[in-house]
Scaffold this active site. Structure first.
Site, mmCIF file in Angstrom:
data_model
loop_
_atom_site.group_PDB
_atom_site.id
_atom_site.type_symbol
_atom_site.label_atom_id
_atom_site.label_comp_id
_atom_site.label_asym_id
_atom_site.label_seq_id
_atom_site.Cartn_x
_atom_site.Cartn_y
_atom_site.Cartn_z
ATOM 1 N N GLU A 41 -23.492 25.831 -56.938
ATOM 2 C CA GLU A 41 -24.164 27.116 -57.123
ATOM 3 C C GLU A 41 -23.138 28.210 -57.445
ATOM 4 O O GLU A 41 -22.054 28.252 -56.878
ATOM 5 C CB GLU A 41 -24.923 27.468 -55.844
ATOM 6 C CG GLU A 41 -25.683 28.774 -55.886
ATOM 7 C CD GLU A 41 -26.376 29.105 -54.574
ATOM 8 O OE1 GLU A 41 -27.295 29.942 -54.599
ATOM 9 O OE2 GLU A 41 -25.999 28.528 -53.529
ATOM 10 N N LYS A 117 -33.412 30.518 -59.467
ATOM 11 C CA LYS A 117 -33.638 30.222 -58.046
ATOM 12 C C LYS A 117 -34.854 30.980 -57.523
ATOM 13 O O LYS A 117 -34.967 32.200 -57.673
ATOM 14 C CB LYS A 117 -32.388 30.616 -57.246
ATOM 15 C CG LYS A 117 -32.427 30.247 -55.777
ATOM 16 C CD LYS A 117 -31.094 30.628 -55.130
ATOM 17 C CE LYS A 117 -31.021 30.241 -53.664
ATOM 18 N NZ LYS A 117 -29.714 30.645 -53.085
ATOM 19 N N CYS A 158 -29.833 25.411 -53.726
ATOM 20 C CA CYS A 158 -29.423 25.737 -52.363
ATOM 21 C C CYS A 158 -30.604 26.003 -51.405
ATOM 22 O O CYS A 158 -31.258 25.072 -50.968
ATOM 23 C CB CYS A 158 -28.441 26.903 -52.377
ATOM 24 S SG CYS A 158 -27.444 27.045 -50.866
#
Length: 284
Positions: A41, A117, A158
């Protein structure tokens, strides 16, 4: 298909981060000959505060147009080595807001997936450290999948891993493997990282491919630590490859025969449909 997860110790120097990523990717390709490599990430920037993140951000081009330094490096590596490059995530300049965005490039250098994300990391860690990703980043809205080596991959980033419904949705859309590039904090990572990733593999009967950042970085005068332990887990939840501490990579072979065997022996989608029917009948 062989996949390599790249483990980096990036900081706030974007040029140094690009060089570290290039060097590790090319070393993994030379040693293990993967068909797909995956970065962590926000591998172009970690630490340094708001100004550093904005300086590292790139405006993403329309498909086929020329992009920024990270975009072009990823595209060039894919084309040069004839592999799929999953670019973890970079910081996208979306104008008023930044976005934490995955880019994926096919072996011919064409962009085949882009994912922002969805779940932003707004939490307080056990030591009282606060993280407020939404103060700088906007949230994505759409799921993304792509195909490489005959395998259907789903994209997450994540903190997304704490939301199993997202992973189940990707499985229902045909995912056989799910990518999870991460900067997982040391405090949460030592207790939750492997447990969550193995659980998502078991939930979905998908391969989990999780490249992570490792080590320390500076954030507004404070030193913070990320957990590392990049790994690949199979659809039964076994960890089949893992990075040691430090920078490096780990490589595993995604065997579709394993996927078929696990799914045939335990038909979770059928059982999940029954659970949903029960839920729909439950009183509100």
């Amino acid at each position: 298909m062989r996949v390599s997860v790249i483990q980096m110790n990036q900081g706030s120097d974007k040029a140094a981060n690009l060089e570290q990523a290039r060097r590790l990717i090319e070393a993994a390709i030379e040693a293990d000959r993967p068909g797909l490599v995956s970065l962590p990430e926000t591998w172009t920037n970690l630490g340094g505060g708001r100004e550093s993140r904005r300086a590292a951000a790139e405006v993403l081009p329309a498909p086929g147009a020329e992009g920024g330094p990270a975009y072009e490096m990823l595209r060039g590596l894919a084309r040069r080595h004839g592999i799929t490059v999953h670019g973890g995530s970079i910081i996208e300049d979306g104008g008023e807001k930044l976005f934490n965005t995955t880019l994926v490039f096919a072996p011919d250098g064409s962009e085949i997936a882009r994912y922002r994300k969805i779940h932003l990391f707004d939490i307080t860690a056990p030591d009282g450290t606060g993280y407020r990703e939404s103060a700088l980043y906007g949230a994505g809205q759409d799921l993304a999948l792509f195909e490489a080596g005959g395998i259907r991959f789903g994209c997450t980033i994540c903190y997304d891993m704490r939301f199993p419904e997202l992973y189940v949705a990707l499985r229902e859309m045909g995912a056989e493997a799910i990518l999870v590039p991460s900067n997982f904090t040391l405090q949460t990572g030592k207790d939750h990282w492997e447990a969550l990733l193995r659980a998502r593999a078991i939930d979905t009967q998908c391969w989990i491919v999780a490249a992570a950042s490792y080590g320390t970085y500076e954030e507004r005068g404070a030193t913070r630590s990320v957990y590392g332990h990049s790994l690949v887990a199979d659809p039964w939840g076994h960890v089949v490859a893992k990075c040691s501490d430090g920078v490096g990579w780990a490589t595993a072979r995604l065997d579709q025969a394993v996927t078929r065997r696990v799914r045939a022996g335990m038909p979770l989608p059928e059982h999940r449909a029954a659970a949903r029917a029960w839920r729909d009948k439950a009183p509100s």
